[in-house]
Scaffold this active site. Structure first.
Site, PDB file in Angstrom:
ATOM      1  N   LYS A 201       0.824  -1.209   0.000  1.00  0.00           N
ATOM      2  CA  LYS A 201       0.000   0.000   0.000  1.00  0.00           C
ATOM      3  C   LYS A 201       0.870   1.276   0.000  1.00  0.00           C
ATOM      4  O   LYS A 201       2.092   1.207   0.018  1.00  0.00           O
ATOM      5  CB  LYS A 201      -0.947  -0.023   1.193  1.00  0.00           C
TER       6      LYS A 201
HETATM    7  C1  LIG Z   1      -9.980  -3.673  -1.085  1.00  0.00           C
HETATM    8  C2  LIG Z   1      -9.326  -4.304   0.108  1.00  0.00           C
HETATM    9  N1  LIG Z   1     -10.005  -4.372   1.259  1.00  0.00           N
HETATM   10  C3  LIG Z   1      -9.450  -4.905   2.364  1.00  0.00           C
HETATM   11  C4  LIG Z   1      -8.171  -5.405   2.365  1.00  0.00           C
HETATM   12  C5  LIG Z   1      -7.612  -6.030   3.603  1.00  0.00           C
HETATM   13  O1  LIG Z   1      -6.524  -5.322   4.110  1.00  0.00           O
HETATM   14  P1  LIG Z   1      -5.399  -6.052   4.984  1.00  0.00           P
HETATM   15  O2  LIG Z   1      -4.559  -6.875   4.058  1.00  0.00           O
HETATM   16  O3  LIG Z   1      -4.631  -4.909   5.591  1.00  0.00           O
HETATM   17  O4  LIG Z   1      -6.093  -6.868   6.015  1.00  0.00           O
HETATM   18  C6  LIG Z   1      -7.427  -5.350   1.195  1.00  0.00           C
HETATM   19  C7  LIG Z   1      -6.052  -5.885   1.190  1.00  0.00           C
HETATM   20  O5  LIG Z   1      -5.310  -5.850   0.289  1.00  0.00           O
HETATM   21  C8  LIG Z   1      -8.008  -4.792   0.032  1.00  0.00           C
HETATM   22  O6  LIG Z   1      -7.332  -4.725  -1.123  1.00  0.00           O
END
Ligand SMILES: Cc1ncc(COP(=O)(O)O)c(C=O)c1O
Length: 413
Positions: A201
């Site tokens: 990110k």
């Molecule tokens: C659109 C979206 N929502 C939620 C998440 C979940 O985030 P995390 O990996 O920090 O748990 C991601 C992860 O890449 C994502 O791309």
């Protein structure tokens, strides 16, 4: 950068790859200042539940333009916190997009509520407000919209729809930290906005997430939810010389550590520069690819400034003599670390099986725009530490592969 115009032997057929080493589709970049900030916390009294948490939350909230920001141990935990604070419970429905990482829809299931998918718009691949309107029912408690690839959803239209039906708008901005919608950064616009700090990110804390909101009551609920549902934090009790605490709701340990928050604070300093770089790369890709008949580049709507977490192109199968699988393999052989975002959530075995078992309406429905997009999508490498040479390699490799597979009735370019 000149697009190649002559046929070269592809690496997949024994030719020389476009670059010697694999370029990933995304990766973190850490500075000496990041490392020093983390080491400082490692030498301090508080590895977790300490002062860095509030400092990170306050600076983050100010940066995105929200009154409150509540940190979580991941973007997924942050989504769960937002679903909890929205009051999602068994019997409720939440409308979301099929074209996302499964965590977006999973947070609805964590609360025992039912995900209802609505199709996306053909240009941005973001939730289509017209499709959402068709899925609203008296049980709809939330709309959970994803800023796909970093392009904000139509926030005004979705917020209006949600409000008219007594539902909340949760924006999954895990792709969109720093994106702007009608002149404002995402974070202070929807009822709750969720971010992820995974290494691919715009800003990373290793794992980590945040919910931004202007609502003090929901902010307080989320602070408790991420700390077992306990009404005070360990440091508050220590500083007040108190031992007493009460558990007031069923929460989880979803806390982000001070170590991670120190990294986040240090990374926040470079976020504006990271966004500038991602936007530059996107502009170079778009300039190189926009006139090619074999692919469609991502659309950018009026009034938005995307954050470019991803740069997904869509293959125009009609113009190509090979399918996505072969083109994907050919690009990998060129050492370009392409990826696909996403397998539509309703096509995952868990969702297929669960909703067939429950004879839920989702099992019979199809989402033609999302499903068609999935067959065509390839994400090109996109991260702020990409060098000019990396960008050139991607452009050259994609050109080399597309020329090879273009349908031969297409004359010249
Ligand atoms: C659109 C979206 N929502 C939620 C998440 C979940 O985030 P995390 O990996 O920090 O748990 C991601 C992860 O890449 C994502 O791309």
């Amino acid at each position: 950068m000149k697009f190649p115009t002559k046929l070269e032997t592809l690496a997949i057929h024994g030719g020389t790859p476009a670059r010697a080493k694999l370029l990933p589709y995304g990766r973190q970049s850490l500075s000496d200042a990041d490392i020093e900030a983390v080491v400082e916390v490692l030498k301090s009294d508080w590895l977790t539940t300490g002062p860095k948490i509030a400092e990170f939350e306050e600076r983050f909230a100010a940066w995105v333009g929200a009154r409150h920001a509540i940190s979580f141990s991941s973007g997924t935990a942050a989504l769960h916190g937002a679903a909890f604070a929205a009051g999602l419970a068994p019997g409720d429905e939440a409308i979301t997009t099929p074209l996302t990482f499964c965590a977006t829809a999973n947070c609805i299931l964590y609360q025992g509520a039912t995900p209802v998918f609505a199709d996306v718009s053909p240009d941005t691949l973001n939730l289509d407000p017209g499709e959402v309107a068709g899925k609203i029912s008296p049980r709809t408690k939330a709309i959970i919209a994803v800023d796909y690839a970093g392009h904000p959803v139509p926030l005004d239209e979705l917020a209006e729809l949600a409000k008219a039906h007594g539902a909340l708008l949760i924006e999954d901005a895990c792709h969109a930290l720093g994106a702007e919608y009608r002149g404002k950064r995402v974070g202070g616009i929807a009822d709750m906005t969720v971010f992820s700090f995974h290494p691919v990110k715009h800003l990373t804390t290793g794992e980590g997430g945040m919910v931004a909101t202007n609502d003090p009551r929901r902010a307080e609920t989320m602070r408790r939810f991420r700390n077992h549902g306990i009404s005070s934090e360990a440091r508050e009790r220590q500083e007040a010389g108190q031992w007493f605490y009460e558990m007031v709701l069923l929460g989880f340990n979803y806390r982000l550590t001070d170590i991670a928050c120190a990294l986040g604070l240090s990374q926040l300093d470079r976020l504006p520069a990271n966004l500038v770089r991602r936007r530059e790369i996107a502009a170079q890709y778009t300039a190189a690819f926009r006139d090619l008949p074999e692919i469609t580049v991502p659309a950018v709507r009026e009034g938005v400034n995307p954050a470019w977490h991803l740069y997904p192109v869509r293959l125009n199968h009609e113009m190509l003599a090979a399918g996505r699988a072969e083109i994907f393999r050919a690009l990998r052989a060129e050492n370009i670390g392409v990826n696909v975002h996403y397998i539509p959530v309703h096509q995952h075995p868990y969702y297929r099986d669960r909703f067939k078992l429950n004879s839920n309406s989702n099992s019979k429905e199809s989402y033609p725009v999302a499903e068609d997009a999935y067959e065509r999508l390839i994400s090109l490498p996109m991260f702020h530490a990409m060098t000019p040479q990396d960008v050139e390699d991607v452009i050259r490799a994609l050109g080399k592969v597309l020329i090879h597979y273009e349908k031969k009735m297409v004359i010249g370019r």
